[in-house]
Enzyme design. Structure first.
Site, PDB file in Angstrom:
ATOM      1  N   ASP A 185       0.832  -1.484   0.002  1.00 15.86           N
ATOM      2  CA  ASP A 185       0.282   0.036  -0.316  1.00 15.86           C
ATOM      3  C   ASP A 185       0.621   1.304  -0.228  1.00 15.86           C
ATOM      4  OD1 ASP A 185      -2.214  -1.542   0.098  1.00 15.86           O
ATOM      5  OD2 ASP A 185      -2.559  -0.995   2.312  1.00 15.86           O
ATOM      6  N   ASP A 216      -6.610  -4.528  -6.269  1.00 16.03           N
ATOM      7  CA  ASP A 216      -5.688  -5.979  -5.704  1.00 16.03           C
ATOM      8  C   ASP A 216      -6.774  -7.332  -4.366  1.00 16.03           C
ATOM      9  OD1 ASP A 216      -5.277  -5.381  -3.209  1.00 16.03           O
ATOM     10  OD2 ASP A 216      -3.335  -5.459  -3.018  1.00 16.03           O
ATOM     11  N   HIS A 218      -9.149  -1.616  -2.403  1.00 15.64           N
ATOM     12  CA  HIS A 218      -8.171  -1.729  -3.568  1.00 15.64           C
ATOM     13  C   HIS A 218      -8.733  -2.759  -4.266  1.00 15.64           C
ATOM     14  CE1 HIS A 218      -5.254  -0.645  -0.209  1.00 15.64           C
ATOM     15  NE2 HIS A 218      -6.262   0.516  -0.798  1.00 15.64           N
ATOM     16  N   CYS A 250      -1.185  -7.828  -0.814  1.00 13.35           N
ATOM     17  CA  CYS A 250      -0.371  -6.462   0.576  1.00 13.35           C
ATOM     18  C   CYS A 250       0.371  -6.513   1.665  1.00 13.35           C
ATOM     19  CB  CYS A 250      -2.529  -6.438   1.390  1.00 13.35           C
ATOM     20  SG  CYS A 250      -3.673  -6.740   0.868  1.00 13.35           S
TER      21      CYS A 250
END
Length: 665
Positions: free
Chosen positions: A354, A476, A474, A647
């Site tokens: 991030d 992802d 997000h 992440c």
């Protein structure tokens, strides 16, 4: 377009002038024509070529005399540099109708060479001595047959002890810094006495001056050896000791392309005519070159991994020691370097995906990685600047003006596809994916400063997808790309509630409805396949999630040129909290991709026949593509904290072999 160089002729005195090698000099005869003149002829010394510009109907007489028609122009060129002042002569003789010579006008010309040269052909070398004199150096074009030089933002830190990037320093502190700059040669040849009267000035437009800095490599033992001559506070520089061949300049970029800056910058060298010492002078010749600042380029999962970054969290019940053990096993298989960020450096912030995104910049003569630091600014906010920025490792960041950020400003919300072709349009460096709300809706959105930066790089045409339906928001969390040996060379993986319900229904029909998830995980709510399938609230949540993912599926098929055969549905369930979704079990598309080796969050799904049925299905889907699946336990160290393997990791990858300047955005 350069103004014409016009020299007025006179019959009362000899005219004198300067011309630049290979350029045209127009002779103004109007004021020198004597009364009664009807024709003229022109003679010149051998180095001078005379060109008569006239209409097709106008012809010279048998004795090579031309009528004094207003449509006739006399142009001379010289292709040899003068050895002495006034060593080229032009003589114009005027005749009356009877052929008698009435008067003569003389012109003494000194020819000099002034040429500004850069790596126009993108070969990694600068060619001078007029080899590109017929090329349009002031034009920059894309494509494999394009032209125009490339400039790197000098955003690494070669200078030991420097506080920031090298571009922030107004001097050169180490020779290594020169390798990050682009070469520019200013060639001046001719009698020195002429350049004392006609100075050569290197200059940059005011609109470009804050984007670049230019250093002159000073001859001899001068200090400093590299003198800053153009930049944010310097628009022009008078060349000293002109006439002695090549003067070497080094150019560095200070700013990446961004909103309001296309990335194009130009420099010019002008030969000035100065009528008296207090006059600013007027240019009689200008040579211009143009650079494009190299864009920051992201690398997709299909690029070879070079280095994996992860944070070590040793304290507390959410320690990631077990996760690191699983990660090291994966990296041994993938033969990839691992860099572990200490808890002190990360300030206990584990979400390294991030905080930053790795990319690179490239010119024909140099390529180096550049880390893009996100504006999220939590515990890892200083890590990229303090620990990654260094020699041949650049740094860039963008901050919103008000410093107000949301979860969508984190770079887990940033991805890039592999190269694709869409309806005949090639994207040889892929397309950047940015998570956003639906186009017609308000909501959290990646800040404009970052989006403007990404769009301005041009070569990876960003695409905004719908991610705001997720709690964290997000991209992802519901998509990733993996390499494949067939078709387009990759597959798009999408999280799929439908695929998960289909799998669980199969297992129930096979008599495994009592198989339970989360076996062996303390403090978790364990549900069997029967209970999951009977939970109407959960099913309602996942119908909504599937619709959100399907919206993206259609968009990605259209904008990435994909078919259903290019997409693999990975079984995954979500649960809504306050109308936004979180993964019910570790989110398997949130994986780490290292070539054919995948580090996938261990889902702790229902065990059937001694195997997790979710792991087994994912293996069945991905291993035929030549991929190897390693499932890593991230449940308490990442998943319960609203993230998973991707992440908590970050990857620096090998740059594309494809040269970005060969693209046609």
């Amino acid at each position: 377009m350069a103004p014409r160089h016009v020299v007025p002729m006179s019959t009362s005195h000899a005219a004198r002038g300067v011309c630049v090698l290979g350029t045209e000099v127009f002779l103004d005869m109007r004021r020198s024509t004597p009364r009664g003149a009807a024709s003229f002829d022109v003679h010149a010394t051998p180095a001078v070529t005379v060109h008569m510009i006239h209409s097709p109907a106008t012809k010279p007489s048998l004795d090579a005399r031309w009528p004094l028609d207003p449509d006739i122009e006399v142009v001379v060129t010289i292709d040899v540099t003068s050895r002495t002042v006034d060593d080229n002569q032009v003589k114009i003789s005027y005749y009356d109708r009877e052929g008698r010579e009435l008067a003569v006008a003389w012109l003494y010309l000194t020819c000099v060479e002034v040429s500004l040269d850069v790596d126009w052909s993108r070969s990694g070398r600068v060619r001078s001595k007029g080899k590109d004199k017929d090329k349009d150096k002031a034009k920059w074009t894309w494509g494999p047959d394009g032209q125009g030089a490339v400039l790197l933002v000098n955003c690494d830190r070669d200078s030991p002890g420097a506080g920031g990037t090298d571009s922030g320093q107004a001097d050169i502190r180490t020779p290594a810094d020169l390798q990050d700059m682009s070469l520019m040669l200013l060639r001046t040849e001719g009698p020195s006495a002429i350049f004392a009267e006609y100075p050569v000035v290197l200059h940059v437009p005011e609109s470009d001056a804050d984007k670049v800095r230019v250093f002159h490599a000073v001859r001899g033992d001068a200090y400093p050896p590299y003198k800053p001559v153009l930049g944010p506070d310097k628009l022009s520089y008078v060349l000293e000791h002109a006439g002695h061949g090549d003067s070497t300049f080094y150019v560095e970029g200070l700013e990446f392309p961004d909103r309001g800056f296309s990335g194009l910058v130009s420099f010019s060298a002008s030969l000035l005519e100065v009528p008296h010492k207090d006059s600013p002078g007027t240019p009689i010749f200008t040579d211009t070159v143009v650079f494009r600042v190299a864009p920051w380029i992201m690398t997709p999962n299909t690029q070879q991994p070079l280095e994996v970054f992860v944070c070590s969290i040793k304290q507390g019940s959410d320690s990631n020691e077990a996760f690191l053990k699983g990660l090291r096993e994966l990296l041994r298989k993938a033969n990839c370097k691992l860099t572990v960020c200490s808890e002190l450096d990360s300030r206990s912030d584990r979400w390294i995906q991030d905080e930053l995104e790795f990319g690179y910049v490239e010119a024909p003569h140099k390529t180096f990685p550049v880390v893009f630091d996100s504006p999220r600014n939590r515990g890892l906010k200083d890590f990229a600047f303090k620990k990654i920025l260094g020699p041949d490792f650049g740094y860039v960041t963008r901050e919103p003006p008000g410093k107000s950020v949301t979860s969508l400003d984190s770079f887990g919300n940033l991805d890039v596809s592999p190269p694709v072709t869409v309806r005949g349009k090639e994207y040889p460096l892929g397309r950047i994916l940015i998570g956003s709300p639906l186009p017609w809706m308000a909501g959290r959105r990646m800040c404009r400063a970052v989006r403007d930066f990404l769009f301005a790089q041009k070569v990876q045409a960003p695409l905004e997808v719908y991610s705001e339906w997720l709690s964290v928001g997000h991209v992802d969390e519901f998509l990733t790309f993996v390499p494949a040996l067939d078709r387009k060379g990759f597959r798009l993986l999408l999280a799929s509630p439908n695929a998960c319900y289909k799998l669980f229904k199969e297992k129930q029909q096979q008599g495994h409805g009592e198989a339970t998830q989360f076996i062996g995980l303390k403090g978790t709510e364990k549900k069997s396949i029967d209970e999951i399938l009977a939970d109407e609230s959960l099913r309602s949540d996942n119908r909504h999630v599937q619709r959100c993912i399907d919206w993206n599926r259609d968009l990605l098929k259209q904008e990435l040129g994909l078919s259903e055969q290019d997409i693999v549905d990975i079984p995954q369930l979500f649960i809504l909290t306050n109308s936004r979704a979180d993964a019910l079990f570790p989110d398997m598309v949130n994986m780490l991709v290292l070539g054919r080796h995948l580090g996938i969050p261990k889902p702790f799904g229902p065990v059937v026949g001694g195997r997790c049925c979710l792991e087994q299905r994912v293996r069945e889907l991905l291993e035929p593509l030549g991929l190897s699946c390693t499932f890593i336990d991230d449940f308490f160290s990442y998943h319960v904290l609203s993230g998973d393997v991707h992440c908590g990791t970050n990857v620096r990858r090998k740059p594309f072999a494809f040269k970005w300047w060969h693209a046609v955005p």
